[in-house]
Scaffold this motif. Structure first.
Motif, PDB file in Angstrom:
ATOM      1  N   GLY A 216      -4.624 -11.325   1.371  1.00 45.42           N
ATOM      2  CA  GLY A 216      -5.435 -10.259   1.946  1.00 45.42           C
ATOM      3  C   GLY A 216      -5.016  -9.776   3.313  1.00 45.42           C
ATOM      4  O   GLY A 216      -5.513  -8.740   3.785  1.00 45.42           O
ATOM      5  N   ALA A 221      -0.858  -6.117   1.177  1.00 47.37           N
ATOM      6  CA  ALA A 221      -2.306  -5.886   1.124  1.00 47.37           C
ATOM      7  C   ALA A 221      -2.710  -4.776   2.083  1.00 47.37           C
ATOM      8  O   ALA A 221      -3.543  -3.921   1.760  1.00 47.37           O
ATOM      9  CB  ALA A 221      -3.048  -7.177   1.468  1.00 47.37           C
ATOM     10  N   TRP A 222      -2.104  -4.774   3.269  1.00 45.05           N
ATOM     11  CA  TRP A 222      -2.417  -3.743   4.257  1.00 45.05           C
ATOM     12  C   TRP A 222      -2.061  -2.353   3.724  1.00 45.05           C
ATOM     13  O   TRP A 222      -2.838  -1.405   3.859  1.00 45.05           O
ATOM     14  CB  TRP A 222      -1.636  -4.023   5.550  1.00 45.05           C
ATOM     15  CG  TRP A 222      -1.774  -2.947   6.580  1.00 45.05           C
ATOM     16  CD1 TRP A 222      -2.797  -2.758   7.464  1.00 45.05           C
ATOM     17  CD2 TRP A 222      -0.850  -1.863   6.801  1.00 45.05           C
ATOM     18  NE1 TRP A 222      -2.576  -1.639   8.230  1.00 45.05           N
ATOM     19  CE2 TRP A 222      -1.386  -1.069   7.848  1.00 45.05           C
ATOM     20  CE3 TRP A 222       0.365  -1.505   6.236  1.00 45.05           C
ATOM     21  CZ2 TRP A 222      -0.732   0.059   8.326  1.00 45.05           C
ATOM     22  CZ3 TRP A 222       1.017  -0.381   6.715  1.00 45.05           C
ATOM     23  CH2 TRP A 222       0.464   0.388   7.741  1.00 45.05           C
ATOM     24  N   ASP A 224      -1.726  -1.420   0.520  1.00 44.35           N
ATOM     25  CA  ASP A 224      -2.633  -1.082  -0.579  1.00 44.35           C
ATOM     26  C   ASP A 224      -3.936  -0.513  -0.050  1.00 44.35           C
ATOM     27  O   ASP A 224      -4.428   0.525  -0.520  1.00 44.35           O
ATOM     28  CB  ASP A 224      -2.938  -2.320  -1.430  1.00 44.35           C
ATOM     29  CG  ASP A 224      -1.757  -2.760  -2.273  1.00 44.35           C
ATOM     30  OD1 ASP A 224      -0.838  -1.947  -2.473  1.00 44.35           O
ATOM     31  OD2 ASP A 224      -1.763  -3.914  -2.736  1.00 44.35           O
ATOM     32  N   ASN A 225      -4.505  -1.192   0.924  1.00 46.02           N
ATOM     33  CA  ASN A 225      -5.802  -0.772   1.457  1.00 46.02           C
ATOM     34  C   ASN A 225      -5.704   0.509   2.266  1.00 46.02           C
ATOM     35  O   ASN A 225      -6.671   1.278   2.351  1.00 46.02           O
ATOM     36  CB  ASN A 225      -6.393  -1.891   2.326  1.00 46.02           C
ATOM     37  CG  ASN A 225      -7.888  -1.752   2.494  1.00 46.02           C
ATOM     38  OD1 ASN A 225      -8.606  -1.403   1.570  1.00 46.02           O
ATOM     39  ND2 ASN A 225      -8.363  -2.024   3.702  1.00 46.02           N
ATOM     40  N   SER A 236     -10.888  -8.278  -5.494  1.00 47.98           N
ATOM     41  CA  SER A 236     -10.500  -8.397  -4.083  1.00 47.98           C
ATOM     42  C   SER A 236     -10.998  -7.222  -3.250  1.00 47.98           C
ATOM     43  O   SER A 236     -11.400  -7.394  -2.099  1.00 47.98           O
ATOM     44  CB  SER A 236      -8.981  -8.488  -3.963  1.00 47.98           C
ATOM     45  OG  SER A 236      -8.391  -7.272  -4.371  1.00 47.98           O
ATOM     46  N   THR A 238      -9.726  -5.194  -1.404  1.00 46.19           N
ATOM     47  CA  THR A 238      -8.897  -4.778  -0.267  1.00 46.19           C
ATOM     48  C   THR A 238      -7.405  -4.952  -0.513  1.00 46.19           C
ATOM     49  O   THR A 238      -6.597  -4.616   0.349  1.00 46.19           O
ATOM     50  CB  THR A 238      -9.281  -5.561   0.996  1.00 46.19           C
ATOM     51  OG1 THR A 238      -9.122  -6.968   0.744  1.00 46.19           O
ATOM     52  CG2 THR A 238     -10.729  -5.276   1.399  1.00 46.19           C
ATOM     53  N   TRP A 239      -7.011  -5.464  -1.683  1.00 47.37           N
ATOM     54  CA  TRP A 239      -5.605  -5.586  -2.035  1.00 47.37           C
ATOM     55  C   TRP A 239      -5.511  -5.664  -3.552  1.00 47.37           C
ATOM     56  O   TRP A 239      -6.519  -5.859  -4.233  1.00 47.37           O
ATOM     57  CB  TRP A 239      -4.935  -6.802  -1.392  1.00 47.37           C
ATOM     58  CG  TRP A 239      -5.546  -8.111  -1.766  1.00 47.37           C
ATOM     59  CD1 TRP A 239      -6.626  -8.701  -1.187  1.00 47.37           C
ATOM     60  CD2 TRP A 239      -5.128  -9.000  -2.821  1.00 47.37           C
ATOM     61  NE1 TRP A 239      -6.923  -9.890  -1.801  1.00 47.37           N
ATOM     62  CE2 TRP A 239      -6.013 -10.108  -2.814  1.00 47.37           C
ATOM     63  CE3 TRP A 239      -4.104  -8.972  -3.759  1.00 47.37           C
ATOM     64  CZ2 TRP A 239      -5.890 -11.159  -3.711  1.00 47.37           C
ATOM     65  CZ3 TRP A 239      -3.977 -10.026  -4.659  1.00 47.37           C
ATOM     66  CH2 TRP A 239      -4.855 -11.105  -4.620  1.00 47.37           C
ATOM     67  N   ASP A 240      -4.303  -5.499  -4.075  1.00 45.39           N
ATOM     68  CA  ASP A 240      -4.149  -5.474  -5.527  1.00 45.39           C
ATOM     69  C   ASP A 240      -2.919  -6.276  -5.944  1.00 45.39           C
ATOM     70  O   ASP A 240      -1.851  -6.114  -5.360  1.00 45.39           O
ATOM     71  CB  ASP A 240      -4.006  -4.030  -6.033  1.00 45.39           C
ATOM     72  CG  ASP A 240      -4.345  -3.890  -7.499  1.00 45.39           C
ATOM     73  OD1 ASP A 240      -3.561  -4.389  -8.322  1.00 45.39           O
ATOM     74  OD2 ASP A 240      -5.385  -3.292  -7.817  1.00 45.39           O
ATOM     75  N   GLY A 243      -0.058  -4.031  -6.716  1.00 50.42           N
ATOM     76  CA  GLY A 243      -0.088  -2.995  -5.694  1.00 50.42           C
ATOM     77  C   GLY A 243       1.226  -2.265  -5.483  1.00 50.42           C
ATOM     78  O   GLY A 243       2.205  -2.456  -6.217  1.00 50.42           O
TER      79      GLY A 243
END
Length: 423
Positions: A216, A221-222, A224-225, A236, A238-240, A243
């Motif tokens: 995350g 993750a950053w 993706d979000n 989640s 906030t991430w995939d 992604g």
């Protein structure tokens, strides 16, 4: 049915069977550890399923392409198939939201059946190629448009996903194969894996003060979000795991499949030589992936470069063994069951989720509280199947195996009729 490489179909079939088992337990709280993904870093047999399928996608591109000629009709066919696979992946996100329109009971079931039938006809039917492209592009535009329109309940539809990643890898790998040599493909694959390693371990993540591979808070993750807020994995938010950034090394898995397919298609090598090359390559990839994992951990959710090599190596070893038994030694009488699973993977991918969602539109009386209704599948598992077992893990596995049995009957019937459904 066209002449096929039976060992590859068997490997695909085994992959689809394992996928069906690990994705459909009766109770996620009671599952045998090998049938679960690694919590974060690490690798279980379950983690090998998706990369094996992506590797097969790359191999199949080579074996299914008679000549390397990227002309207009070929490009249209590739783009159409990409859009169809992507739309099938996104469809489940729209499908489950039908109940938010106030539909329930028989009305919800009827609506889901009608919508599913329309999508199946549009994306599985074999009609004029121009209209295939127009239909797929139209459905894609509608889905993406609704997802970004801000209109509820579509403003939280997940955009990345397993089929979506398959679509992207198929597109890039197909174009690479048709326009480049195997040496160029190998270089591109190496650059993607090394570049992803550098990006993930050297670039500081905004807001964290440095590079990190933690859940995350990593760069993938950053991103993706940042680019897809509200459209990510529901677990989640906030991430995939499928992604944007981690799709780059996944393309590397597809490229590895291209190289293996080129080896298998080579007319200058005998079958025994091909087996030796695959065994050597598989062992080398497993070893290299394990060594790389000491500094870049095996991680399926991040699709780390070490994971690409490690998982791809195991898949290649399995293919080498099957190729030796089936295609070199000619022992193929036992393969029909697995080939039936292997020649219709998209049918299983798409309809497995649809089956449970359609069944759960049917409500039955709760035996514990007669005034309440419960979904059909949980009712069957909790009150009919689970009581038959003393170990809840056995009950959970039994439901997955029942689904495998159901699919086996369907797929064997299709195979006997020589019906292969492609998107």
């Amino acid at each position: 049915m066209k002449q096929r490489l039976i060992s590859l179909d068997v490997l695909r079939g085994l992959t689809m069977i394992l996928m069906t088992i690990v994705n459909n337990p009766g109770d996620w709280g009671h599952v045998y550890p090998p049938l679960l993904h690694a919590e974060w870093h690490g690798c279980t047999p379950t983690d090998l399923v998706f990369p094996t399928f992506l590797l097969i996608v790359g191999i199949s591109i080579v074996l299914a392409t008679p000549a390397k000629n990227l002309n207009g009709p070929t490009l249209q066919k590739i783009v159409t198939r990409t859009l169809r696979i992507f739309c099938l992946g996104m469809f489940s996100g729209f499908f489950v939201r039908l109940h938010l329109f106030g539909l329930e009971g028989n009305a919800l079931l009827a609506a889901r059946l009608v919508v599913t039938a329309m999508v199946v006809v549009a994306l599985f039917s074999d009609y004029d190629r121009k209209w295939q492209f127009i239909t797929a592009a139209g459905i894609f535009a509608i889905m993406i448009g609704l997802a970004f329109s801000g209109i509820e309940p579509f403003n939280t539809v997940r955009i990345p996903g397993v089929l979506q990643r398959i679509a992207v890898v198929y597109l890039i790998a197909s174009l690479l194969y048709l326009k480049t040599s195997w040496r160029t493909q190998a270089i591109v694959g190496a650059v993607l894996l090394l570049g992803y390693w550098a990006v993930m371990t050297l670039i500081s993540v905004p807001g964290t003060g440095g590079a990190t591979l933690e859940k995350g808070t990593n760069l993938a993750a950053w991103l993706d979000n940042l680019l897809l807020p509200g459209h990510l994995w529901a677990s989640s938010k906030t991430w995939d795991p499928e992604g944007i950034l981690s799709t780059l090394p996944a393309i590397g898995t597809g490229i590895a499949g291209l190289l293996i397919g080129t080896l298998l298609k080579s007319e200058g090598l005998g079958k025994s030589e091909k087996v030796k090359y695959m065994l050597t390559g598989g062992l080398a990839a497993v070893a290299a992936g394990w060594l790389w994992s000491l500094v870049f951990p095996l991680n399926k959710a991040l699709w780390t470069s070490s994971f690409v090599l490690y998982a791809g190596g195991w898949a290649l070893l399995c293919l080498a063994v099957l190729y030796y038994i089936i295609d070199l030694k000619g022992h193929s009488k036992w393969t029909a069951f697995f080939v039936a699973w292997g020649v219709n993977p998209m049918v299983v991918f798409f309809f497995t989720g649809m089956i449970f969602r359609l069944l759960n539109a049917v409500k039955v009386e709760n035996p514990v509280n007669m005034s309440e209704k419960t979904d059909l599948v949980p009712y069957f598992y909790q009150y009919r199947l689970a009581p038959l077992f003393t170990d809840p893990r056995d009950a959970s596995l039994a439901q997955a195996l029942l689904l495998v049995a159901l699919w086996s009957l369907i797929l064997l019937a299709l195979y006997r009729k020589k019906l292969v459904f492609k998107v």
